[in-house]
Write a protein that holds these residues in place. Structure first.
Motif, short mmCIF file in Angstrom:
data_model
loop_
_atom_site.label_atom_id
_atom_site.label_comp_id
_atom_site.label_asym_id
_atom_site.label_seq_id
_atom_site.Cartn_x
_atom_site.Cartn_y
_atom_site.Cartn_z
N GLY A 121 -1.81 -9.36 5.15
CA GLY A 121 -0.81 -10.22 5.76
C GLY A 121 -1.07 -11.70 5.55
N GLY A 122 -1.73 -12.04 4.45
CA GLY A 122 -1.85 -13.44 4.07
C GLY A 122 -0.63 -13.87 3.29
N VAL A 123 -0.69 -15.06 2.71
CA VAL A 123 0.48 -15.56 1.98
C VAL A 123 0.82 -14.67 0.80
CG1 VAL A 123 -0.86 -17.16 0.52
CG2 VAL A 123 1.56 -17.61 0.99
N VAL A 124 -0.19 -14.08 0.15
CA VAL A 124 0.08 -13.20 -0.99
C VAL A 124 0.79 -11.94 -0.53
CG1 VAL A 124 -0.94 -11.91 -2.89
CG2 VAL A 124 -1.87 -14.14 -2.27
N GLY A 125 0.28 -11.31 0.54
CA GLY A 125 0.89 -10.09 1.04
C GLY A 125 2.29 -10.29 1.57
N VAL A 126 2.51 -11.37 2.33
CA VAL A 126 3.83 -11.64 2.90
C VAL A 126 4.83 -12.00 1.79
CG1 VAL A 126 5.13 -13.15 4.45
CG2 VAL A 126 2.92 -12.25 5.16
N ALA A 127 4.39 -12.78 0.82
CA ALA A 127 5.27 -13.10 -0.31
C ALA A 127 5.63 -11.83 -1.09
CB ALA A 127 4.61 -14.11 -1.23
N THR A 128 4.66 -10.94 -1.24
CA THR A 128 4.92 -9.67 -1.93
C THR A 128 5.94 -8.84 -1.16
OG1 THR A 128 2.69 -9.67 -2.88
CG2 THR A 128 3.85 -7.57 -2.81
N ALA A 129 5.78 -8.77 0.17
CA ALA A 129 6.74 -8.03 0.99
C ALA A 129 8.14 -8.62 0.85
CB ALA A 129 6.30 -8.07 2.45
N TYR A 130 8.22 -9.94 0.80
CA TYR A 130 9.53 -10.60 0.67
C TYR A 130 10.21 -10.21 -0.65
CZ TYR A 130 13.09 -14.19 0.17
OH TYR A 130 14.28 -14.84 -0.02
N GLN A 131 9.45 -10.29 -1.74
CA GLN A 131 10.05 -10.00 -3.04
C GLN A 131 10.39 -8.51 -3.18
OE1 GLN A 131 11.07 -12.14 -5.15
NE2 GLN A 131 10.08 -14.02 -4.45
N LEU A 132 9.56 -7.65 -2.63
CA LEU A 132 9.86 -6.22 -2.67
C LEU A 132 11.13 -5.90 -1.88
CD1 LEU A 132 6.27 -4.77 -2.25
CD2 LEU A 132 7.76 -4.38 -4.22
N HIS A 133 11.25 -6.50 -0.69
CA HIS A 133 12.46 -6.27 0.11
C HIS A 133 13.69 -6.82 -0.62
CE1 HIS A 133 15.53 -7.21 3.14
NE2 HIS A 133 15.11 -6.09 3.72
N SER A 134 13.55 -7.99 -1.22
CA SER A 134 14.67 -8.57 -1.95
C SER A 134 15.10 -7.70 -3.12
CB SER A 134 14.30 -9.97 -2.46
OG SER A 134 14.03 -10.84 -1.38
N ALA A 135 14.14 -6.92 -3.65
CA ALA A 135 14.45 -6.01 -4.76
C ALA A 135 15.02 -4.68 -4.28
CB ALA A 135 13.20 -5.77 -5.60
N GLY A 136 15.17 -4.53 -2.95
CA GLY A 136 15.82 -3.34 -2.42
C GLY A 136 14.90 -2.27 -1.88
N HIS A 137 13.62 -2.56 -1.74
CA HIS A 137 12.67 -1.56 -1.26
C HIS A 137 12.47 -1.67 0.25
CE1 HIS A 137 11.73 -0.64 -5.41
NE2 HIS A 137 11.50 -1.93 -5.63
N ARG A 138 12.05 -0.56 0.86
CA ARG A 138 11.67 -0.55 2.27
C ARG A 138 10.17 -0.82 2.34
NH1 ARG A 138 15.08 3.49 1.15
NH2 ARG A 138 13.33 4.90 0.72
N VAL A 139 9.78 -1.79 3.16
CA VAL A 139 8.42 -2.31 3.10
C VAL A 139 7.74 -2.22 4.46
CG1 VAL A 139 6.98 -4.28 2.46
CG2 VAL A 139 9.16 -3.91 1.29
N CYS A 140 6.47 -1.85 4.43
CA CYS A 140 5.60 -1.89 5.62
C CYS A 140 4.37 -2.70 5.25
CB CYS A 140 5.20 -0.48 6.05
SG CYS A 140 3.98 -0.43 7.40
N VAL A 141 4.06 -3.74 6.04
CA VAL A 141 2.90 -4.58 5.83
C VAL A 141 1.83 -4.20 6.85
CG1 VAL A 141 2.00 -6.94 5.75
CG2 VAL A 141 4.34 -6.46 4.97
N ILE A 142 0.62 -3.95 6.37
CA ILE A 142 -0.48 -3.58 7.26
C ILE A 142 -1.52 -4.70 7.22
CG2 ILE A 142 -2.30 -1.89 7.73
CD1 ILE A 142 -0.55 0.20 6.35
N GLU A 143 -1.86 -5.22 8.39
CA GLU A 143 -2.77 -6.37 8.50
C GLU A 143 -3.78 -6.11 9.62
OE1 GLU A 143 -4.99 -9.48 8.73
OE2 GLU A 143 -3.61 -9.27 7.02
N ARG A 144 -5.05 -6.38 9.34
CA ARG A 144 -6.09 -6.08 10.32
C ARG A 144 -6.14 -7.10 11.45
NH1 ARG A 144 -10.95 -8.93 9.39
NH2 ARG A 144 -10.90 -10.27 7.56
N HIS A 145 -5.63 -8.32 11.22
CA HIS A 145 -5.59 -9.32 12.28
C HIS A 145 -4.38 -9.12 13.19
CE1 HIS A 145 -8.24 -11.56 9.38
NE2 HIS A 145 -8.89 -11.78 10.50
N ALA A 146 -4.31 -9.95 14.23
CA ALA A 146 -3.24 -9.81 15.22
C ALA A 146 -1.91 -10.36 14.73
CB ALA A 146 -3.63 -10.50 16.53
N THR A 147 -1.92 -11.16 13.67
CA THR A 147 -0.69 -11.67 13.07
C THR A 147 -0.99 -12.06 11.63
OG1 THR A 147 1.17 -13.21 13.36
CG2 THR A 147 -1.04 -14.07 13.82
#
Length: 433
Positions: A8-34
């Motif tokens: 859930g750093g900038v790389v992971g969140v940016a990846t989730a954004y681009q995947l969702h924009s491409a039409g995929h269903r996305v789940c982000v898993i992060e060990r921290h609280a946010t």
């Protein structure tokens, strides 16, 4: 497709954004609280790297004993760590540096376009401001940066080469005495708040786009087979949940984008990458004297230390601590931490004297992952359902949005927007060629 993004750093969140924009269903898993609680939290602020910012090239110091190095070395480095630094040093000659940066440049351009598209879509305010001044102390160091200046001209990056007097005139916080070799001004390159950007994108994804975020969960292992991929989870205190059905999350594909946490996960899955984790430091100090505070970001080019004003504080970031990998999971020892923060304090004294009250500074350190050829690892790896997006180093933000777009294109089966030679230079199996 259902896609799991680990990190859930900038790389992971940016990846989730681009995947969702491409039409995929996305789940982000992060060990921290946010989001943005790891290396992203300590980012220096530069949105896009120039040839003067990348973590390879002519200004990377070869010797641990070099007096103006921005790298702190732990004495007695093991052979693997020494070999890693030697491979980076192989990119110092101008031709090697030029060829490697040419491979990286399309990813920088892709990031520029991706960040601009996000800003245009949501009108985000994440403390953006323009103006970065690189400064160089000695004439011999000025000679070292000439190959980077050649690349700036080749790629038509807008910049101004300045004398020391011109630097001091443009940025009043930089003293003309003692004399220094000169500087490079990037009027249009920007700095901003990387953690804030990451949180704003996360908010849009979670609240408006339906992307699922799972916080406080650590990925124990990755499962891969022909039909499905899955991750096994634990709570961040290491215990397992009593509800077995939530211990395993399955998907069609997994993207590992967890920074330093990616390496053991990938190794467990059978992929060992020659990346090296390094600890980076930052100081956030109250402004001591308002008239001394910089209005531009000031970067010590050779030490790779960024000094910038953030509201009523000055943030100083850089100072890599290179040590054997077995020690990276432990907090830095007090002598090493003091040595690293002293490098930051000295850069502040040298370039923006009187601006920051270092005695009252809040210190931060975090682990980032570097590759031995200076480029991130982006693409499919080991298995058709496994993808990686790691190894961005200190330029993490500047490459994150572009590499995220490349990942989304590969996962979707689309033709990547970067040229084939760049794609080949980023792939995970390049180290075995």
């Amino acid at each position: 497709m259902d896609v799991i993004v680990i990190g859930g750093g900038v790389v992971g969140v940016a990846t989730a954004y681009q995947l969702h924009s491409a039409g995929h269903r996305v789940c982000v898993i992060e060990r921290h609280a946010t989001v943005a609680q790891g290396a992203t939290y300590g980012h220096g602020g530069a949105i896009l790297p120039t040839p003067l910012d990348v973590w390879f090239g002519p200004t990377l110091t070869k010797s641990p004993r070099a007096p103006r190095s921005g790298v702190v070395y732990r004495p007695g480095l093991n052979s693997r760590t020494r070999r890693f630094m030697q491979r980076l040093a192989e990119l110092q000659p101008p031709d090697a540096f030029r060829n490697q940066y040419r491979r990286l440049r399309p990813l920088v351009d892709a990031s520029r376009e991706a960040v601009a598209a996000i800003e245009a879509s949501f009108n985000f305010e994440f403390e953006q401001r323009s103006g970065i001044l690189h400064v160089v102390r000695h004439a011999r160091e000025w000679e070292q940066v000439q190959s980077a200046l050649d690349l700036l001209r080749e790629f038509e990056v807008q910049h101004h080469v300045l004398t020391a007097a011109e630097c001091a005139q443009i940025e009043h916080s930089v003293p003309a005495d003692p004399a220094f070799a000169g500087g490079v001004l990037f009027e249009n390159e920007r700095l901003a708040n990387c953690p804030l950007f990451t949180k704003l994108v996360k908010q849009v994804l979670e609240e408006d786009r339906g992307v699922r975020f799972m916080f406080g969960r650590a990925v124990e292992s990755i499962r891969l087979d022909n039909d499905r991929a899955a991750v096994e989870l634990a709570l961040t205190d290491g215990t397992r949940s009593s509800a077995r059905e939530v211990d395993v999350v399955s998907a069609d594909a997994i993207v590992v984008a967890a920074g330093a946490g990616s390496l053991p996960l990938l190794a467990q899955a059978g992929l060992t990458l020659p990346l090296h984790a390094a600890r980076f430091f930052a100081l956030t100090a109250p402004i001591a004297y308002e008239e001394c505070a910089p209005h531009l970001a000031v970067v010590d080019t050779v030490r790779r230390i960024t000094m910038t004003r953030a509201n009523q504080r000055v943030r100083v970031a850089g100072a890599a601590l290179v040590q054997p990998e077995r020690e990276i999971a432990k907090p830095a020892t007090e002598p090493l931490a003091k040595a690293a923060t002293a490098v930051l304090a000295q850069a502040t004294h040298d370039w923006i004297p009187g601006a920051a009250k270092i005695s009252a500074a809040h210190a931060w350190d975090g682990v980032q992952v570097l590759s031995p050829d200076g480029l991130p690892v982006v693409g499919q790896a080991l298995h058709p359902r496994l993808f990686v997006n790691v190894g961005h180093g200190p330029a993490g933000w500047g490459l994150a949005c572009g590499s995220a777009k490349v990942i989304a294109e590969i996962v979707s089966g689309a033709t990547p927007s970067v040229p084939p030679d760049t794609l080949a230079a980023l792939r995970a199996d390049r180290f075995t060629d």
